[in-house]
Enzyme design. Structure first.
Site: not given
Ligand code: PEP
Length: 271
Positions: A17, A19, A107, A109, A179, A185, A225
């Site tokens: 991904n 992003k 996701h 985010e 996730e 991140g 991560s």
């Protein structure tokens, strides 16, 4: 490329991904370098997808086709309607026309920064299915939910909100990515045991919504991560069918090292 090895074993899935990173020129360079670096032996056991920003998709699709690079094209998001007055959005049929095979749905985010609701996630997932692509449903708990012992309840609620009402075939064919939000991140990775436990829980809840046989076929990934050093341990969990990689997928060297590490894990009795 199909999802399974010739021997009938399910191939590990490694998804990158990107992003909001890499313009279309950087994207072209990255997939070209991946084409040179990825080990053909690893690719026999691992299916690899890249999920670039929308503006890169056409360029990446062309390079993959022209150079026969064995990567599968993915996208990061789509709207649930096929067309309409939704400024800034992209629809599932637009992605399907570009040869996109996998689409991330929900996701964290999108959920946290753009307010995507469970209902919108469910509708986008159905749009992806309607247009013959594979949804990658992202679920995961916050640090606070984890500390409060609410991880399993949170995962069950997200899975039910997105997958309730799907057919057994749709559940068997979809991908779910566990996730944990605190791991995305941050450099903090779930332990392999935690990842396995969460993926097994997700599989059991999918079984409740369909059948144990259907849920046994669903590929469930870990994301958060992931790097070349922790991949093999994470993928060794019998319910962990691969990894969803953010930061470490931007660099062709680290992403191809993750693919090689995933390929070292034998999948005999694995899902
Ligand atoms: C992600 O974006 O889905 C992700 C897992 O990011 P990272 O690997 O950077 O934690």
């Amino acid at each position: 490329m199909g999802a399974d090895e010739p021997g009938g074993e399910r191939r590990t899935l490694v998804a990158g991904n990107w992003k909001m990173h890499h313009d279309h020129l950087q994207a072209i360079r990255t997939v070209q370098e991946l084409g040179l670096r990825l080990d053909p032996g690893a690719l026999a056991r691992v299916e690899v997808t890249v999920h670039p920003p929308f503006t890169d998709l056409r360029s990446v699709q062309t390079v993959l086709e022209d150079r026969a690079i064995p990567l599968v094209l993915g996208a990061q998001h789509c709207h649930s309607d096929d067309a309409g007055a939704f400024t800034g959005e992209v629809s599932a049929p637009m992605l399907a026309r570009l040869g996109v095979r996998y689409v991330l749905v929900g996701h964290s985010e999108r959920r946290q920064l753009f307010g995507q609701s469970d209902a919108q996630v469910a509708a986008a997932l159905r749009a992806v299915l309607r247009h013959g692509m594979v949804p990658v449903l992202c679920v995961g708990e916050t640090a606070g939910e984890r500390e409060a012992g609410e991880t399993e309840a949170r995962l069950a609620a997200q899975v039910a909100a997105a997958a309730d009402g799907l057919t057994v075939e749709q559940i068997a064919g979809m991908v779910v990515a566990y996730e944990p939000i605190w791991a995305i991140g941050t450099g903090a990775t779930a332990t392999a045991d935690d990842a396995q436990r969460a993926c097994a829980h997700i599989r059991a809840r999918l079984g409740d919504l369909s059948s144990p046989e259907a849920a046994a076929a669903t590929r469930i990934l870990y994301g958060g991560s992931v790097n070349p050093d922790n991949t093999a341990a994470l993928v060794a969990g019998p319910d962990v069918g691969g990894v969803l990689v953010g930061g470490a997928s931007l660099d062709a060297a680290s992403f191809s090292d993750i693919v090689s590490a995933a390929a070292t894990v034998r999948r005999s009795s694995r899902r």
